[in-house]
Design an enzyme around this catalytic site. Structure first.
Site, PDB file in Angstrom:
ATOM      1  N   HIS A 297       1.279   3.329   7.431  1.00  0.00           N
ATOM      2  CA  HIS A 297       0.925   2.459   6.353  1.00  0.00           C
ATOM      3  C   HIS A 297       1.413   3.000   5.142  1.00  0.00           C
ATOM      4  O   HIS A 297       1.870   3.910   5.000  1.00  0.00           O
ATOM      5  CB  HIS A 297      -0.398   1.758   6.374  1.00  0.00           C
ATOM      6  CG  HIS A 297      -1.444   3.313   5.399  1.00  0.00           C
ATOM      7  ND1 HIS A 297      -2.456   2.932   5.549  1.00  0.00           N
ATOM      8  CD2 HIS A 297      -1.660   3.771   5.642  1.00  0.00           C
ATOM      9  CE1 HIS A 297      -3.331   3.713   5.213  1.00  0.00           C
ATOM     10  NE2 HIS A 297      -2.626   4.551   4.660  1.00  0.00           N
ATOM     11  N   ASN A 298       2.227   1.819   4.248  1.00  0.00           N
ATOM     12  CA  ASN A 298       2.925   1.896   2.883  1.00  0.00           C
ATOM     13  C   ASN A 298       3.726   2.653   3.241  1.00  0.00           C
ATOM     14  O   ASN A 298       4.541   3.222   1.766  1.00  0.00           O
ATOM     15  CB  ASN A 298       1.517   2.325   1.970  1.00  0.00           C
ATOM     16  CG  ASN A 298       0.755   1.716   1.799  1.00  0.00           C
ATOM     17  OD1 ASN A 298       0.536   0.882   2.285  1.00  0.00           O
ATOM     18  ND2 ASN A 298      -1.050   2.232   1.530  1.00  0.00           N
TER      19      ASN A 298
END
Length: 352
Positions: free
Chosen positions: A257-258
């Site tokens: 994620h991210n």
């Protein structure tokens, strides 16, 4: 039982046509009509085959070639056997790949598995989804509410496009792939079994054990990206996971994620990128690279295979090892260890 032909050439090309298409120089213009109908490695060749030879270590292959034509650099041109059309190009492999895309277009861009056109009556498409004319949705595919698929894109059997996802034009989603919470550009290829947009691995310590942190971001995949089979791209926690234009990702890669990956990167198989890593443009990662979270990999950096990264990599540098460090330093350490090992063996009278 006869062998099936999975990839048939689109048509016959001549050596003269290949020269014109690739910007190569045909050494003997009298060989312009030599027929090319196949591609082969230089070590095998074959009748009507085009091969390429590049790099000093492959120079010896020139004298034993069996092929219709060869793409090679200028300094190799005089070593080909008689009767083989010699096409001189400064980047033979690049020219060879271009010819391959013309000869075998179905191998360069995946085609429908079922041969269907349009929307299969055996696909499940929500009434609120928008499928542009010219898209192909094969049997067993699922398109969720408010999702959209652009013209020229192929959704293979049992692929899933989740609610409100947008997939651009002239792309491909392979069999069994799933896409959720994602906005995807044009000419994107996602191979079978890939998982795009599932939860990121976000947990916080709680009184009774790990507690989930809601992942409310998206995945943004820009134009001309390719993602290999069984690769996973987690959606962002609160910001988005982003993959930049032109980036190519191999099979079995984990992107957490991210993560933000720049343009025109190459990421080889079994690599793992932890959460919130930022990767600049034109970065190359060898197979099995591991990146700890919140790192920054500078533009143009090269990361050696099987290396483990726990610190930032400046732009343009080559790093490797475990833990990873600048390659020159890693090589000096390896050399020092070898000297110590030899010295120890010598002091023990040759016994290890």
């Amino acid at each position: 039982m006869t062998d099936p032909v999975f990839f048939a050439p689109s048509r016959r090309y001549t050596a003269g046509e290949v020269a014109n298409l690739t910007g190569s120089v045909l050494v003997d213009s009298g060989q312009s009509d030599i027929s090319i109908e196949a591609l082969a490695p230089a070590s095998e060749g074959g009748e009507h085959a085009l091969v390429f030879v590049d790099g000093r270590r492959n120079f010896a292959l020139m004298q034993s070639l069996r092929a219709a034509a060869v793409l090679c650099p200028a300094e190799f041109a005089g070593k080909a056997p008689a009767g083989i059309a010699v096409l001189v190009h400064p980047r033979p492999q690049q020219a060879f790949a271009m010819v391959g895309r013309l000869l075998f277009p179905a191998a360069a861009t995946p085609a429908p598995l079922t041969g269907e056109t349009g929307v299969s009556p055996h696909a499940h498409i929500d009434p609120s989804a928008h499928i542009e004319p010219g898209a192909i949705v094969e049997a067993g595919a699922v398109i969720g509410p408010r999702a959209s698929v652009g013209s020229g894109t192929v959704i293979a059997p049992h692929a899933v496009i989740g609610p409100s996802c947008q997939f651009g034009r002239d792309g491909y989603v392979g069999p069994g792939a799933s896409i959720q919470y994602a906005l995807i550009g044009n000419r994107v290829i996602i191979h079978g079994g890939a998982r795009i947009g599932q939860d990121g691995f976000g947990f916080v310590a709680g009184a009774k054990g790990p507690e989930r942190v809601p992942q409310i971001g998206r995945v943004i995949i820009q134009d001309d990206v390719e993602i290999g089979s069984n690769t996973t791209v987690d959606r962002g926690a609160m910001s988005d996971t982003i993959i930049g234009q032109g980036t190519k990702i191999d099979n079995l890669v984990q992107i957490a994620h991210n993560v933000r990956i720049g343009r025109n990167c190459i990421i080889a198989g079994l690599s793992g990128i932890s959460g919130s890593v930022t990767v600049g443009d034109n970065v190359t990662m060898g197979g099995g690279v591991g990146l700890a979270d919140h790192l920054t990999i500078g533009t143009g950096a090269k990361l050696a295979a099987r290396s483990g990264f726990m610190s930032n990599v400046p732009a343009g540098e080559i790093w490797g090892g475990y833990p990873a460090q600048p390659m020159a330093e890693a090589m000096r350490e390896i050399a020092a260890l070898r000297r110590l090992a030899r010295a120890r063996k010598s002091s023990n009278g040759g016994n290890s």
